[in-house]
Design a protein around this motif. Structure first.
Motif, PDB file in Angstrom:
ATOM      1  N   GLN A 132       0.848  -1.234  -0.002  1.00  0.00           N
ATOM      2  CA  GLN A 132       0.002  -0.089  -0.021  1.00  0.00           C
ATOM      3  C   GLN A 132       1.001   1.311   0.048  1.00  0.00           C
ATOM      4  OE1 GLN A 132      -3.320   0.029  -0.270  1.00  0.00           O
ATOM      5  NE2 GLN A 132      -2.808  -2.209  -0.637  1.00  0.00           N
ATOM      6  N   PRO A 133       0.502   2.425  -0.670  1.00  0.00           N
ATOM      7  CA  PRO A 133       1.245   3.516  -0.692  1.00  0.00           C
ATOM      8  C   PRO A 133       1.289   4.261   0.439  1.00  0.00           C
ATOM      9  CG  PRO A 133      -0.766   3.935  -1.878  1.00  0.00           C
ATOM     10  CD  PRO A 133      -0.770   2.619  -1.239  1.00  0.00           C
ATOM     11  N   ASN A 134       2.466   4.595   1.096  1.00  0.00           N
ATOM     12  CA  ASN A 134       2.436   5.330   2.415  1.00  0.00           C
ATOM     13  C   ASN A 134       2.526   6.780   2.275  1.00  0.00           C
ATOM     14  OD1 ASN A 134       3.357   2.799   3.645  1.00  0.00           O
ATOM     15  ND2 ASN A 134       5.277   3.272   2.898  1.00  0.00           N
ATOM     16  N   VAL A 135       1.448   7.427   3.116  1.00  0.00           N
ATOM     17  CA  VAL A 135       1.417   8.778   3.140  1.00  0.00           C
ATOM     18  C   VAL A 135       2.175   9.406   4.199  1.00  0.00           C
ATOM     19  CG1 VAL A 135      -0.282  10.750   3.463  1.00  0.00           C
ATOM     20  CG2 VAL A 135      -1.057   8.612   2.560  1.00  0.00           C
ATOM     21  N   ILE A 163      -5.269  15.386  -0.757  1.00  0.00           N
ATOM     22  CA  ILE A 163      -4.044  14.702  -1.008  1.00  0.00           C
ATOM     23  C   ILE A 163      -3.896  13.435  -1.058  1.00  0.00           C
ATOM     24  CG2 ILE A 163      -1.522  15.034  -0.266  1.00  0.00           C
ATOM     25  CD1 ILE A 163      -2.437  17.623  -1.563  1.00  0.00           C
ATOM     26  N   LYS A 164      -4.744  12.654  -0.094  1.00  0.00           N
ATOM     27  CA  LYS A 164      -4.593  11.388   0.399  1.00  0.00           C
ATOM     28  C   LYS A 164      -5.150  10.683  -0.919  1.00  0.00           C
ATOM     29  CE  LYS A 164      -5.048   7.751   3.812  1.00  0.00           C
ATOM     30  NZ  LYS A 164      -5.475   7.447   5.314  1.00  0.00           N
ATOM     31  N   LYS A 169       2.888  11.404  -2.539  1.00  0.00           N
ATOM     32  CA  LYS A 169       3.630  10.955  -1.376  1.00  0.00           C
ATOM     33  C   LYS A 169       4.786  12.206  -1.483  1.00  0.00           C
ATOM     34  CE  LYS A 169       4.632   6.744  -2.772  1.00  0.00           C
ATOM     35  NZ  LYS A 169       5.249   5.460  -3.008  1.00  0.00           N
ATOM     36  N   THR A 170       4.868  13.248  -0.410  1.00  0.00           N
ATOM     37  CA  THR A 170       5.731  14.386  -0.459  1.00  0.00           C
ATOM     38  C   THR A 170       5.797  14.570   1.044  1.00  0.00           C
ATOM     39  OG1 THR A 170       5.748  16.570  -0.692  1.00  0.00           O
ATOM     40  CG2 THR A 170       3.587  15.708  -0.447  1.00  0.00           C
ATOM     41  N   ASP A 171       7.105  15.085   1.159  1.00  0.00           N
ATOM     42  CA  ASP A 171       7.722  15.763   2.400  1.00  0.00           C
ATOM     43  C   ASP A 171       7.648  17.267   2.477  1.00  0.00           C
ATOM     44  OD1 ASP A 171       9.655  16.134   0.779  1.00  0.00           O
ATOM     45  OD2 ASP A 171      11.171  15.251   2.095  1.00  0.00           O
ATOM     46  N   ASN A 172       6.585  17.545   1.358  1.00  0.00           N
ATOM     47  CA  ASN A 172       6.928  19.029   1.317  1.00  0.00           C
ATOM     48  C   ASN A 172       5.220  19.422   1.542  1.00  0.00           C
ATOM     49  OD1 ASN A 172       8.016  21.641   1.248  1.00  0.00           O
ATOM     50  ND2 ASN A 172       7.917  21.659  -1.232  1.00  0.00           N
ATOM     51  N   PHE A 185      -8.128  28.203  -0.341  1.00  0.00           N
ATOM     52  CA  PHE A 185      -8.419  27.069  -0.087  1.00  0.00           C
ATOM     53  C   PHE A 185      -9.214  26.272  -1.195  1.00  0.00           C
ATOM     54  CE2 PHE A 185      -8.694  29.510   4.023  1.00  0.00           C
ATOM     55  CZ  PHE A 185      -7.697  28.706   4.547  1.00  0.00           C
ATOM     56  N   LYS A 186      -8.380  26.502  -2.331  1.00  0.00           N
ATOM     57  CA  LYS A 186      -8.695  25.701  -3.553  1.00  0.00           C
ATOM     58  C   LYS A 186      -7.368  24.932  -4.124  1.00  0.00           C
ATOM     59  CE  LYS A 186     -12.463  28.722  -4.939  1.00  0.00           C
ATOM     60  NZ  LYS A 186     -12.781  29.696  -5.980  1.00  0.00           N
ATOM     61  N   LEU A 187      -7.707  23.623  -4.524  1.00  0.00           N
ATOM     62  CA  LEU A 187      -6.620  22.841  -5.021  1.00  0.00           C
ATOM     63  C   LEU A 187      -6.712  22.386  -6.240  1.00  0.00           C
ATOM     64  CD1 LEU A 187      -5.408  20.317  -2.028  1.00  0.00           C
ATOM     65  CD2 LEU A 187      -3.957  22.031  -3.322  1.00  0.00           C
TER      66      LEU A 187
END
Length: 208
Positions: A132-135, A163-164, A169-172, A185-187
């Motif tokens: 499974q992908p790690n968040v 995002i999930k 997968k990002t540390d930023n 607040f729009k992505l």
């Protein structure tokens, strides 16, 4: 009051969003607006909602958009909507619980329209779990970061869910969150191949 585990319910719904190709950002933000209302009413079986307030929380300006996304969530089994045609009475919503309240096991995701909802799933094998992908970041970290910046709680839930759901997968993520807040607040989906490169370019251009 329903026996609902806040974290398990959210984790289950995120899994459903991940696997449901029909889900768009509007569905996520609307669901989370309802979820916040549901949580603040201690997970009552049925909640009475005010359309204007829910639209404000979900950042919707159009009634048509609101009703279209609400219709989808209702038809796909994420919730049940009971409209009120009386001007003095609010409409009601019954949120679907995605886990077994006794065993606290996660439930299957919302299936295709031709299938029925399933109340529980078999445990995944250790091998499957490892695939499974790690968040990298979790909901509590996001909530704390938003709180420190005096940003609304509901926006933290929306940001983390989106995002999930995209399995980034990002540390930023703090940088993306700042741009998210700056853009009311729009992505939007990055247009480049890298999950965060578009946001990094935007960051540089705006000197955040």
């Amino acid at each position: 009051m329903e026996r609902v585990n806040y974290i398990i319910q959210l984790n289950a719904i995120f899994e459903c969003f991940n696997k449901d190709a029909r889900i768009k950002q509007g569905h996520i933000t609307l669901y989370l607006a309802f979820f916040q209302k549901w949580n603040r009413e201690f997970f009552k079986k049925t909640i009475t909602v005010n359309r204007e307030l829910i639209m404000e929380k979900a950042k919707f300006r159009s009634k048509t958009t609101y009703h279209n996304y609400l219709k989808d969530l209702n038809n796909w089994g994420y919730l049940k909507y009971f409209p009120s045609y009386h001007p003095a009475r609010g409409s009601k919503v019954q949120m679907t619980i995605f886990f077994n309240s006794d065993s606290q096991k996660l439930a299957n995701c919302v299936p295709k329209p031709s299938q029925k909802l399933v109340t529980s799933i078999k445990h995944k094998t250790k091998e499957n779990l490892n695939k499974q992908p790690n968040v990298i970041f979790n909901e509590s970290e996001v909530a704390l970061f938003f709180k420190k910046n005096n940003w609304p709680e509901i926006e933290a839930l929306k940001f983390h869910a989106y995002i999930k759901s995209k399995k980034w997968k990002t540390d930023n993520w703090q940088t993306i969150a700042k741009i998210f807040a700056k853009n009311d607040f729009k992505l939007k989906e990055p247009k480049t191949t890298s999950p965060i490169s578009g946001y990094v370019d935007n960051l540089k251009n705006n000197n955040i």
